[in-house]
Design an enzyme around this catalytic site. Structure first.
Site, mmCIF file in Angstrom:
data_model
loop_
_atom_site.group_PDB
_atom_site.id
_atom_site.type_symbol
_atom_site.label_atom_id
_atom_site.label_comp_id
_atom_site.label_asym_id
_atom_site.label_seq_id
_atom_site.Cartn_x
_atom_site.Cartn_y
_atom_site.Cartn_z
ATOM 1 N N GLY A 32 10.494 -5.961 28.446
ATOM 2 C CA GLY A 32 11.253 -6.289 29.980
ATOM 3 C C GLY A 32 10.600 -6.352 31.516
ATOM 4 O O GLY A 32 9.866 -7.282 30.562
ATOM 5 N N ASP A 53 9.613 -2.532 21.431
ATOM 6 C CA ASP A 53 10.837 -3.229 22.501
ATOM 7 C C ASP A 53 12.494 -3.325 21.693
ATOM 8 O O ASP A 53 11.969 -4.287 19.921
ATOM 9 C CB ASP A 53 10.282 -4.614 23.351
ATOM 10 C CG ASP A 53 11.415 -4.647 24.717
ATOM 11 O OD1 ASP A 53 12.960 -4.608 23.794
ATOM 12 O OD2 ASP A 53 11.394 -4.282 25.282
ATOM 13 N N ASN A 54 13.288 -3.136 21.875
ATOM 14 C CA ASN A 54 14.577 -3.456 20.326
ATOM 15 C C ASN A 54 15.345 -4.516 20.995
ATOM 16 O O ASN A 54 16.526 -4.446 20.810
ATOM 17 C CB ASN A 54 14.892 -1.927 20.708
ATOM 18 C CG ASN A 54 15.872 -1.514 22.438
ATOM 19 O OD1 ASN A 54 15.901 -2.400 23.145
ATOM 20 N ND2 ASN A 54 16.747 -0.717 22.194
ATOM 21 N N GLY A 58 15.147 -6.413 26.928
ATOM 22 C CA GLY A 58 14.299 -7.534 27.153
ATOM 23 C C GLY A 58 14.717 -8.565 26.270
ATOM 24 O O GLY A 58 15.231 -9.095 26.229
ATOM 25 N N ASP A 78 13.152 0.603 17.897
ATOM 26 C CA ASP A 78 13.858 1.430 18.231
ATOM 27 C C ASP A 78 13.031 2.121 18.540
ATOM 28 O O ASP A 78 12.121 2.604 17.786
ATOM 29 C CB ASP A 78 15.452 1.339 18.190
ATOM 30 C CG ASP A 78 16.096 2.359 19.342
ATOM 31 O OD1 ASP A 78 14.903 3.695 19.574
ATOM 32 O OD2 ASP A 78 16.558 2.211 19.482
ATOM 33 N N TYR A 163 19.936 9.139 33.703
ATOM 34 C CA TYR A 163 19.138 8.247 33.865
ATOM 35 C C TYR A 163 18.280 9.462 34.500
ATOM 36 O O TYR A 163 16.651 9.657 34.069
ATOM 37 C CB TYR A 163 19.589 7.221 34.753
ATOM 38 C CG TYR A 163 17.651 6.309 34.817
ATOM 39 C CD1 TYR A 163 17.452 5.546 34.562
ATOM 40 C CD2 TYR A 163 17.377 6.347 36.170
ATOM 41 C CE1 TYR A 163 16.108 4.752 34.482
ATOM 42 C CE2 TYR A 163 16.217 5.297 36.489
ATOM 43 C CZ TYR A 163 15.978 4.838 35.522
ATOM 44 O OH TYR A 163 14.106 3.790 36.099
ATOM 45 N N GLN A 180 -0.178 22.107 26.398
ATOM 46 C CA GLN A 180 0.273 23.129 25.111
ATOM 47 C C GLN A 180 -1.544 21.920 24.095
ATOM 48 O O GLN A 180 -2.014 23.245 23.520
ATOM 49 C CB GLN A 180 1.147 22.777 25.034
ATOM 50 C CG GLN A 180 1.270 24.096 23.206
ATOM 51 C CD GLN A 180 2.500 24.311 22.790
ATOM 52 O OE1 GLN A 180 3.690 23.533 23.730
ATOM 53 N NE2 GLN A 180 2.559 24.270 21.807
ATOM 54 N N THR A 193 11.893 -2.016 42.344
ATOM 55 C CA THR A 193 11.311 -2.942 41.976
ATOM 56 C C THR A 193 11.775 -4.201 41.557
ATOM 57 O O THR A 193 12.644 -4.288 40.865
ATOM 58 C CB THR A 193 10.084 -2.424 40.836
ATOM 59 O OG1 THR A 193 8.701 -1.503 41.442
ATOM 60 C CG2 THR A 193 8.867 -3.579 40.651
ATOM 61 N N ARG A 206 20.826 -5.525 38.282
ATOM 62 C CA ARG A 206 20.411 -4.641 40.181
ATOM 63 C C ARG A 206 20.310 -5.377 41.168
ATOM 64 O O ARG A 206 20.795 -6.749 41.329
ATOM 65 C CB ARG A 206 18.556 -3.719 39.929
ATOM 66 C CG ARG A 206 19.199 -3.089 38.485
ATOM 67 C CD ARG A 206 17.847 -2.451 38.459
ATOM 68 N NE ARG A 206 16.987 -3.691 37.179
ATOM 69 C CZ ARG A 206 15.853 -2.857 36.146
ATOM 70 N NH1 ARG A 206 14.923 -2.346 36.554
ATOM 71 N NH2 ARG A 206 16.206 -3.943 34.995
#
Ligand SMILES: NC(=O)c1ccc[n+]([C@@H]2O[C@H](COP(=O)([O-])OP(=O)(O)OC[C@H]3O[C@@H](n4cnc5c(N)ncnc54)[C@H](O)[C@@H]3O)[C@@H](O)[C@H]2O)c1
Length: 333
Positions: A32, A53-54, A58, A78, A163, A180, A193, A206
């Site tokens: 990505g 990466d799937n 990406g 995945d 999200y 734990q 970013t 975006r």
């Protein structure tokens, strides 16, 4: 060496640069936008880098400087179902669906990488895990600038919740492993970013990409609502530098750090700056506001400054210029 990678390496101390040499590093979501720059910087630091990466958002193009090289491997899988090998010294988990238009269209799939996927990473990786969380954990923050101690104002029923809440769950899950099982986890709360490789040509692009692509094409720049909502845009070399500093930090386990520029701008100011820097005469038009869109977004980054010795080094004008040049060059291959 690529400009972005050069800027990243310049931001690190000699100790931080030395930390990654010879280490086995897993980058989940490594094909990505942020993941590919992170992988390239790690490779330049002489780490052995595995990207998992799937390829949903990406691309191979993002990895064109790495594919076929020694000390680099791409696993197409995945993360919610993948078998993760043993022996990684450090893992960066950045698989997610961060584009609002995409996660609102596919909210179920959007919730899985930072829940089921992160669970697999925390269970399998023996070394430290850096979780790429988001400023979205703060929701529509009431405290600006927002410090890490602010707990957020998030609507679990709202359209942004797939999200926001999966990032919040991911942070809680990482902390559960820390408490734990003594797992060494670190959390980076990344603010918006941008930079070269940010979703080019994507129908879900975006805001920075949308503005640049439309300005270069002479099309109107669409601003949601009044455009007075603010964001703190961070150039990708600054974000990647912070992630590497956090991964190399000796005493940062079990903590979260804000990573973002403190240069807060309105979306209208961003649009005007993109028009100025591209020399475009595209008009700015207003479209209906997005439901649940946070009004202001500005981090308090004093913790990262003091503890990681990090500060943003690239101004919005400089970063946008580098990004615009990349978009212009991309068309010519
Ligand atoms: N870019 C930003 O402004 C921003 C801000 C805050 C947080 N973040 C976080 O940083 C990380 C990287 O974001 P980005 O902007 O580079 O987005 P991106 O979409 O370019 O990268 C995400 C990568 O994860 C991969 N992926 C998605 N689901 C997967 C799955 N189930 N299994 C394996 N791979 C999967 C995608 O193919 C993609 O390569 C994400 O976790 C994101 O939430 C980004």
């Amino acid at each position: 060496m690529n400009n972005v990678v050069k800027l990243v390496l310049e931001s690190l101390s000699p100790e931080e640069r030395g930390f990654y040499k010879g280490k086995r590093v897993l980058v989940v979501g490594g094909a990505g936008f942020i993941g590919s720059w992170l992988s390239e910087a790690l490779h330049a630091l002489e780490a052995s880098v595995t990207c998992l990466d799937n390829m949903s958002t990406g691309s191979y193009r993002n990895l064109e400087n790495l594919l076929g090289k020694e000390r680099f491997e791409l696993i197409e899988a995945d993360i919610t179902r993948a078998e993760i090998g043993k022996g990684y010294d450090v893992a960066f988990h950045g698989a997610a669906m961060p584009a609002p238009d995409m996660y609102m269209e596919r909210p179920i799939e959007a919730m899985l990488p930072d829940s089921l996927g992160l669970l697999r990473v925390l269970e399998s990786v023996e070394g430290r895990v850096v979780f790429m969380s988001s400023s979205e954990v703060y929701g529509d923050a009431e405290v600006i600038p927002t410090p890490e101690s602010y707990h957020g104002k998030v609507d679990p029923l709202g359209p942004r919740s797939p999200y926001e809440e999966s990032k919040r769950f991911g942070e809680a899950l990482a902390m559960a492993f820390y408490r734990q099982r003594g797992k060494d986890v670190r959390i980076a709360r990344i603010f918006n970013t941008y930079g070269p490789r940010l979703d080019p040509g994507s129908p879900y692009a975006r805001v920075v990409t949308r503005f640049i692509e439309r300005a270069l094409a002479g099309k109107p720049l669409e601003v949601h609502g009044d455009g007075l909502q603010t964001r703190s845009f961070t150039f990708v070399s600054d974000t990647v530098g912070a992630l590497l500093k956090l991964g190399a930090c000796d005493n940062c386990a079990g903590e979260a750090f804000n990573i973002g520029s403190e240069e807060e701008v309105t979306i209208l100011e961003l649009a005007a700056l993109v028009l100025e820097l591209t020399g475009s005469s595209s008009p700015i038009v207003h479209v209906p506001p997005r439901q649940g869109d946070p009004r202001r977004r500005r981090p308090d980054t004093s913790k990262a400054r003091e503890r990681l010795g990090w500060k943003p080094r690239v101004s919005l004008g400089e970063g946008l210029m580098m990004t615009i040049e990349w978009y212009r060059g991309r068309g010519r291959g």
